[in-house]
Scaffold this motif. Structure first.
Motif, mmCIF file in Angstrom:
data_model
loop_
_atom_site.group_PDB
_atom_site.id
_atom_site.type_symbol
_atom_site.label_atom_id
_atom_site.label_comp_id
_atom_site.label_asym_id
_atom_site.label_seq_id
_atom_site.Cartn_x
_atom_site.Cartn_y
_atom_site.Cartn_z
ATOM 1 N N ALA B 23 0.833 -1.226 0.000
ATOM 2 C CA ALA B 23 0.000 0.000 0.000
ATOM 3 C C ALA B 23 0.860 1.266 0.000
ATOM 4 O O ALA B 23 0.741 2.120 0.884
ATOM 5 N N LEU B 24 1.713 1.349 -0.998
ATOM 6 C CA LEU B 24 2.595 2.518 -1.095
ATOM 7 C C LEU B 24 1.860 3.653 -1.813
ATOM 8 O O LEU B 24 1.131 3.421 -2.771
ATOM 9 N N HIS B 25 2.085 4.848 -1.354
ATOM 10 C CA HIS B 25 1.488 6.015 -2.024
ATOM 11 C C HIS B 25 2.580 6.923 -2.563
ATOM 12 O O HIS B 25 3.724 6.906 -2.058
ATOM 13 N N ALA B 26 2.239 7.687 -3.566
ATOM 14 C CA ALA B 26 3.241 8.540 -4.211
ATOM 15 C C ALA B 26 3.730 9.616 -3.240
ATOM 16 O O ALA B 26 2.968 10.132 -2.421
ATOM 17 N N VAL B 27 5.007 9.919 -3.372
ATOM 18 C CA VAL B 27 5.625 10.942 -2.518
ATOM 19 C C VAL B 27 6.230 11.994 -3.437
ATOM 20 O O VAL B 27 6.885 11.655 -4.423
ATOM 21 N N LYS B 28 5.984 13.261 -3.125
ATOM 22 C CA LYS B 28 6.599 14.319 -3.937
ATOM 23 C C LYS B 28 8.068 14.450 -3.544
ATOM 24 O O LYS B 28 8.408 14.452 -2.367
ATOM 25 N N SER B 29 8.919 14.534 -4.538
ATOM 26 C CA SER B 29 10.323 14.798 -4.224
ATOM 27 C C SER B 29 10.896 15.704 -5.306
ATOM 28 O O SER B 29 10.332 15.822 -6.387
ATOM 29 N N ALA B 30 12.011 16.295 -4.989
ATOM 30 C CA ALA B 30 12.626 17.220 -5.941
ATOM 31 C C ALA B 30 13.485 16.468 -6.950
ATOM 32 O O ALA B 30 14.200 17.083 -7.736
ATOM 33 N N THR B 31 13.458 15.146 -6.911
ATOM 34 C CA THR B 31 14.283 14.362 -7.831
ATOM 35 C C THR B 31 13.443 13.974 -9.056
ATOM 36 O O THR B 31 12.209 14.010 -9.004
ATOM 37 N N PRO B 32 14.103 13.595 -10.131
ATOM 38 C CA PRO B 32 13.345 13.194 -11.327
ATOM 39 C C PRO B 32 12.797 11.772 -11.237
ATOM 40 O O PRO B 32 12.215 11.280 -12.193
ATOM 41 N N TYR B 33 13.010 11.108 -10.104
ATOM 42 C CA TYR B 33 12.623 9.708 -9.989
ATOM 43 C C TYR B 33 11.360 9.574 -9.136
ATOM 44 O O TYR B 33 11.346 9.998 -7.972
ATOM 45 N N PRO B 34 10.304 8.984 -9.708
ATOM 46 C CA PRO B 34 9.075 8.790 -8.928
ATOM 47 C C PRO B 34 9.337 7.957 -7.681
ATOM 48 O O PRO B 34 10.024 6.947 -7.749
ATOM 49 N N MET B 35 8.779 8.407 -6.566
ATOM 50 C CA MET B 35 8.974 7.677 -5.305
ATOM 51 C C MET B 35 7.645 7.392 -4.636
ATOM 52 O O MET B 35 6.684 8.142 -4.793
ATOM 53 N N PHE B 36 7.636 6.328 -3.864
ATOM 54 C CA PHE B 36 6.431 5.875 -3.183
ATOM 55 C C PHE B 36 6.810 5.439 -1.773
ATOM 56 O O PHE B 36 7.948 5.038 -1.535
ATOM 57 N N CYS B 37 5.821 5.514 -0.887
ATOM 58 C CA CYS B 37 6.116 5.223 0.523
ATOM 59 C C CYS B 37 4.901 4.602 1.201
ATOM 60 O O CYS B 37 3.761 4.926 0.846
ATOM 61 N N SER B 38 5.139 3.694 2.130
ATOM 62 C CA SER B 38 4.017 3.139 2.905
ATOM 63 C C SER B 38 3.649 4.121 4.016
ATOM 64 O O SER B 38 4.466 4.971 4.406
ATOM 65 N N ASP B 39 2.438 3.994 4.531
ATOM 66 C CA ASP B 39 1.976 4.932 5.564
ATOM 67 C C ASP B 39 2.893 4.940 6.788
ATOM 68 O O ASP B 39 3.106 5.976 7.409
ATOM 69 N N ASP B 40 3.399 3.767 7.136
ATOM 70 C CA ASP B 40 4.248 3.695 8.332
ATOM 71 C C ASP B 40 5.705 4.058 8.038
ATOM 72 O O ASP B 40 6.538 4.057 8.945
ATOM 73 N N GLY B 41 6.003 4.351 6.764
ATOM 74 C CA GLY B 41 7.366 4.765 6.414
ATOM 75 C C GLY B 41 8.368 3.631 6.352
ATOM 76 O O GLY B 41 9.552 3.867 6.120
ATOM 77 N N MET B 42 7.879 2.398 6.550
ATOM 78 C CA MET B 42 8.817 1.281 6.555
ATOM 79 C C MET B 42 9.317 0.975 5.132
ATOM 80 O O MET B 42 10.490 0.705 4.925
ATOM 81 N N HIS B 43 8.409 1.003 4.178
ATOM 82 C CA HIS B 43 8.765 0.697 2.791
ATOM 83 C C HIS B 43 8.812 1.966 1.948
ATOM 84 O O HIS B 43 7.883 2.781 1.990
ATOM 85 N N TRP B 44 9.877 2.117 1.217
ATOM 86 C CA TRP B 44 9.989 3.175 0.220
ATOM 87 C C TRP B 44 10.390 2.535 -1.099
ATOM 88 O O TRP B 44 11.116 1.535 -1.111
ATOM 89 N N LEU B 45 9.940 3.145 -2.187
ATOM 90 C CA LEU B 45 10.261 2.604 -3.511
ATOM 91 C C LEU B 45 10.596 3.743 -4.466
ATOM 92 O O LEU B 45 9.975 4.812 -4.416
ATOM 93 N N VAL B 46 11.564 3.498 -5.330
ATOM 94 C CA VAL B 46 11.885 4.472 -6.378
ATOM 95 C C VAL B 46 11.849 3.759 -7.723
ATOM 96 O O VAL B 46 12.242 2.591 -7.822
ATOM 97 N N VAL B 47 11.353 4.472 -8.729
ATOM 98 C CA VAL B 47 11.380 3.969 -10.103
ATOM 99 C C VAL B 47 12.534 4.683 -10.810
ATOM 100 O O VAL B 47 12.493 5.896 -11.009
ATOM 101 N N SER B 48 13.544 3.917 -11.144
ATOM 102 C CA SER B 48 14.781 4.538 -11.626
ATOM 103 C C SER B 48 14.787 4.842 -13.116
ATOM 104 O O SER B 48 15.493 5.735 -13.582
ATOM 105 N N GLY B 49 14.032 4.088 -13.896
ATOM 106 C CA GLY B 49 14.231 4.123 -15.335
ATOM 107 C C GLY B 49 15.326 3.132 -15.705
ATOM 108 O O GLY B 49 15.947 2.521 -14.826
ATOM 109 N N VAL B 50 15.547 2.984 -17.001
ATOM 110 C CA VAL B 50 16.441 1.933 -17.494
ATOM 111 C C VAL B 50 17.895 2.402 -17.522
ATOM 112 O O VAL B 50 18.182 3.544 -17.853
ATOM 113 N N GLY B 51 18.783 1.513 -17.134
ATOM 114 C CA GLY B 51 20.208 1.789 -17.284
ATOM 115 C C GLY B 51 20.931 2.011 -15.976
ATOM 116 O O GLY B 51 20.345 2.376 -14.951
ATOM 117 N N ARG B 52 22.262 1.778 -16.029
ATOM 118 C CA ARG B 52 23.063 1.793 -14.810
ATOM 119 C C ARG B 52 23.126 3.167 -14.152
ATOM 120 O O ARG B 52 23.103 3.279 -12.925
#
Lengths: 333, 277
Positions: B23-52
């Protein structure tokens, strides 16, 4: 027991490697070029790795046999150690290995023949004189015997070299390879012992002290020379009573005439090693006791150290002559 | 006491099953990478795009934006090519070859892995013809290099699901199909994450300040040296089970120096009772 095995390319086809891999047929086998790719890398955590250590099978290229630090010995002039295995099955909180390596993986060097060649070089340098080889410096000599087969391999080597002595240092009760053969008068099976109250609390995964003593008794009855290593000496509530009971229990079971050597040593860590170990195990009561910096070594206050040593010596003299007392810890810097 | 889990995925469609499971929700950040976070802050996720490069940058961005603690565990989950493994098969990566640098990395399993182990080759462009018994992706090596610096090799995991047997540049499997491939493995992944969370909690416990430290450090005026001494003395009191005793008299100390002195002298007459450890 072993779920991951890393294998160096250089020993991929070594018969010992094949045998080990065949034994752990459900383990994941991962090819590596050199064991340093996996072992002791930066950003590794010894404490976490201890939960599930992997086995690394490798080749030792140099430094097979090294001189012991000054003052270390059990009666011989020429003392050397070797490490065919790095790290230990057990998890004793006072062990220096947890501060020495960042990895808890077991590294087994399977080129045993090269260790023997190095031992022969050393023996030829001291022709006609007794040379002592210590095997339990970076590992327990017997705990992983079912995998390494090292004791079984090295005993005939020692028997065939009349000036070679060997110490197998262990807490293990896996002594079948010794009980199945004739004893060798120049191989000392040395057991590390602390009072059972201490062992139960901080010698994790080890056989109980009572079982170690029972195993020692069996080996002694079989004719093996026994070493007693009360090392390190650990303080605590009623430490005198605990050591008294330990000595009583040992000498009640193990005949004094089979005791080759007795040593006891203080609890000491180089300062940086102590810092690293405390970071790994900040909650361990072992590191809650008062300790002092003695010329770069962190140790109990010298008055306590001396008191413990004097007490143990006095008590041990009730059972064995002073001639079998030796120092198995490096001299102070 | 809380675990911290940080996810790095290349594609938004790979992130969907994770976002749904925790149940991650979108988080606003100043980075170009979309980020998501669980309500309790335990899980965070970033979508990096393709490539190293994006994988490395997004991992670092997630570290900073999420305030990832030292005890965090890091996971890279995504699709990858494999010469002969069936599409949909999943593996835990135990060896990473970085084709750009010829360097090799080894994630370390300290818990039961989610899947059988496999080798991953990280390449800089989609591999049309795959060779050997290895997975092919474009992010894994970079992710591991950065994440294992932020954490340790034991707390970094890479999980890959076969999506193809070789792909041309610009060719990607359909987004919905990718989400399906990942979703099919969520039960195993969930169990694995639970085991990793326990590792994270263990590290949290190891790394946390000893009891009373924050309160006393705030309450008393302490030099940097005294703070270090306070931490060590409280650690020893905690190991000796005498924190309650400290709490009963600490407030009476007239100064930071007096506090340190009393913490020290009160340890003088204590010794461990191994029978009760």
């Amino acid at each position: 027991m072993i779920s991951t095995i890393y294998v160096e390319d250089a020993v991929r086809t070594h018969p010992r490697t094949r045998e080990i891999i065949a034994r752990f047929d459900s383990a994941t086998v991962i090819d590596i070029e050199r064991y340093g790719e996996v072992f002791n890398r930066k950003n590794q955590n010894f404490r976490l790795q201890k939960k599930r250590p992997a086995l690394i099978i490798a080749r030792k290229h140099a430094g097979h046999v090294l001189a012991t630090p000054p003052g270390y010995g059990i009666g011989g002039l020429h003392n050397y150690y070797f490490s065919h295995l790095l790290n230990c099955l057990y998890d004793c909180r006072y062990c220096f290995l947890q501060g020495m390596y960042r990895s808890a993986h077991y590294v087994l060097f399977v080129n045993y023949d090269d260790f023997v060649s190095a031992m022969d070089d050393v023996l030829s340098r001291h022709e006609g004189e007794s040379v002592y080889f210590f095997s339990g410096y970076d590992c327990d000599s017997l705990a992983l015997e079912s995998i390494t087969g090292f004791a079984e391999y090295i005993l005939p080597v020692i028997r065939a070299r009349p000036h070679a002595w060997l110490e197998l240092r262990t807490k293990s009760i896996q002594t079948r390879p010794l009980l199945d053969v004739e004893p060798c008068a120049r191989t000392v099976v040395a057991f590390s012992l602390t009072p059972s109250e201490v062992a139960n609390a901080i010698e994790h995964k080890t056989p109980s002290v009572a079982r170690r003593i029972a195993q020692m008794a069996k080996l002694a009855q079989h004719g093996w020379p026994i070493g007693l290593r009360f090392d390190p000496l650990i303080t605590g509530v009623d430490w005198r009573g605990q050591y008294d009971r330990l000595f009583d229990a040992v000498f009640k079971e193990v005949p004094s005439e089979q005791i080759h050597s007795v040593s006891y040593g203080p609890l000491r860590f180089p300062k940086a090693m102590h810092r690293d170990i405390v970071r790994l195990y900040p909650d361990s009561p072992l590191f809650a006791e008062k300790m002092e910096n003695d010329a770069g070594m962190i140790a109990y206050p010298s008055t306590l150290e001396e008191e413990m040593a004097a007490f143990c010596e006095e008590r041990l003299l009730h059972y064995v002559p002073k001639t079998v007392f030796f120092q198995c810890t490096p001299e102070k810097a | 006491m809380s675990a911290a889990v940080r996810w790095v995925v290349a594609l938004a469609c790979e992130s969907i099953p994770i976002r749904e499971t925790w149940a991650l929700h979108a988080v606003k950040s100043a980075t170009p990478y979309p980020m998501f976070c669980s309500d309790d802050g335990m899980h965070w996720l970033v979508v990096s795009g393709v490539g190293r490069i994006h994988a490395a940058a997004a991992t670092m961005a997630l570290h900073l934006v999420s305030g990832a603690p030292k005890h965090a565990v890091w996971i890279n989950l995504g699709i990858a090519g494999h010469k002969h493994l069936a599409v949909g098969m999943a593996r835990s990566i135990h060896k990473i070859n970085d084709s750009a640098t010829d360097r090799v990395f080894f994630p370390v399993d300290v818990i039961e892995p989610a899947f059988d182990g496999a080798v991953l080759n990280t390449v800089d462009s989609p591999a049309e013809s795959l060779s050997g018994d290895a997975f092919y992706d474009m992010e894994g090596a970079a992710f591991f290099q950065v994440a294992s610096r932020l954490s340790s090799a034991e707390r970094v995991a890479l999980l890959k699901v076969v999506s193809d047997h070789g792909a041309r540049a610009g060719e990607f499997p359909a987004k919905a199909f990718v989400s399906q491939l990942i979703s099919a493995h969520m039960p195993s992944i969930r169990g694995f994450i639970q085991r990793l969370e326990s590792v994270s909690v263990e590290e949290y416990t190891r790394l946390e300040e000893p009891p009373l430290f924050h309160r006393l450090a705030q309450q008393f005026s302490l030099s940097a040296t005294h703070r270090i001494q306070l931490r060590d003395l409280l650690r020893r009191h905690a190991a000796m089970n005498s924190v309650d005793e400290v709490a009963s008299w600490a407030d009476e100390c007239a100064s930071g120096r007096a506090l340190i002195g009393r913490l020290r002298t009160s340890l003088e007459d204590k010794t461990v009772d191994w029978r009760v450890i």
